[in-house]
Design an enzyme around this catalytic site. Structure first.
Site, PDB file in Angstrom:
ATOM      1  N   SER A 114      29.894  53.339 -47.578  1.00  0.00           N
ATOM      2  CA  SER A 114      30.443  54.121 -46.473  1.00  0.00           C
ATOM      3  C   SER A 114      31.137  53.197 -45.488  1.00  0.00           C
ATOM      4  CB  SER A 114      29.332  54.880 -45.749  1.00  0.00           C
ATOM      5  OG  SER A 114      29.816  55.455 -44.551  1.00  0.00           O
ATOM      6  N   TYR A 127      21.757  55.219 -40.462  1.00  0.00           N
ATOM      7  CA  TYR A 127      22.507  55.439 -41.703  1.00  0.00           C
ATOM      8  C   TYR A 127      23.367  54.235 -42.075  1.00  0.00           C
ATOM      9  CZ  TYR A 127      26.075  57.380 -44.846  1.00  0.00           C
ATOM     10  OH  TYR A 127      26.935  57.605 -45.886  1.00  0.00           O
TER      11      TYR A 127
END
Length: 228
Positions: A114, A127
């Site tokens: 990501s 995250y």
């Protein structure tokens, strides 16, 4: 080509994907896999072994969950869960895959990371570190598995309109505008920007192909220019 895909909850979506692969000339199986618990990787590989398909040429670690919570709201349980799914599961899927000749020499491993691994996103503070850890795992696996001719790379999407982001992104014009503003290309990504069942020229398809045989240990940014 035979594809084995896994799903956590959405059996209908898994079946649709199997059908799409069939429509494009391939064969596919869908296996339900509960990742994020001890023994998950071994259980998944055992289920795969039961299909009798033999060795694997390409492993794509794309299972992941989010944790949209700021620092003060992250629980220990939530923290452990997001790391278990996003980091521990791919680690042990590779480890187990190397056993019993499951991952063939000359193969490919693609980890879905990501843009949050390199961009400060305080509203999802737990995250981003999971994806940074996944990128470092990619680097180390590339070094370890290079002698076997196995390439290992990460793909780092930005904000993509998938189920992971559905809760805050879909049907929310303000959130859509905010997400689009983060990317230089000015729009929210869609799954086909990163991996398209019908198009082998997508990013994941390239890294999984013979054309990428000299590419390993890299993170391919697919954020649309987020955080430039």
């Amino acid at each position: 080509m035979t594809v084995v895909l896994t799903y956590a909850n959405d059996e209908k979506a898994a079946r649709r994907t199997v059908e799409r692969i069939g429509e494009n000339g391939g064969r596919a199986h869908a296996l339900r896999a509960e990742l994020g618990r001890h023994g998950d990787a071994a259980a998944l590989w055992e289920t795969y072994d039961a299909l009798g398909l033999g060795g694997v040429d390409i492993l794509v670690n794309n299972a992941g969950i989010g944790l949209p919570a700021p620092l003060g709201s992250v629980s220990e349980e939530g923290f452990d869960r997001v790391f278990a799914v996003n980091v521990r599961a791919p680690f042990f899927l590779v480890q187990e895959g190397l056993g019993l000749g499951r991952l063939r020499d000359g193969g490919r491993i693609v980890n879905v990371s990501s843009g949050a691994a390199r961009i400060a996103m305080p509203d999802g503070i737990a995250y981003g570190p999971t994806k940074a850890a996944l990128d470092i795992l990619t680097l180390n696996l590339a070094k370890v598995l290079g002698p076997r001719g196995i390439t290992v790379n990460s793909v780092a999407p930005g904000i993509v309109d998938t189920d992971v982001n559905a809760g805050w992104l879909r049907d929310n014009a303000e959130a859509q505008a905010y997400a689009a503003s983060l990317a230089a290309l000015g729009r929210v990504g869609n799954p086909e920007d990163v991996a398209d069942v019908a198009d082998v020229a997508d990013i994941v398809g390239f890294l999984a192909s013979d054309a990428a045989r000299r590419v390993t240990g890299r993170v391919v940014d697919a954020t649309g220019g987020a955080g430039l």
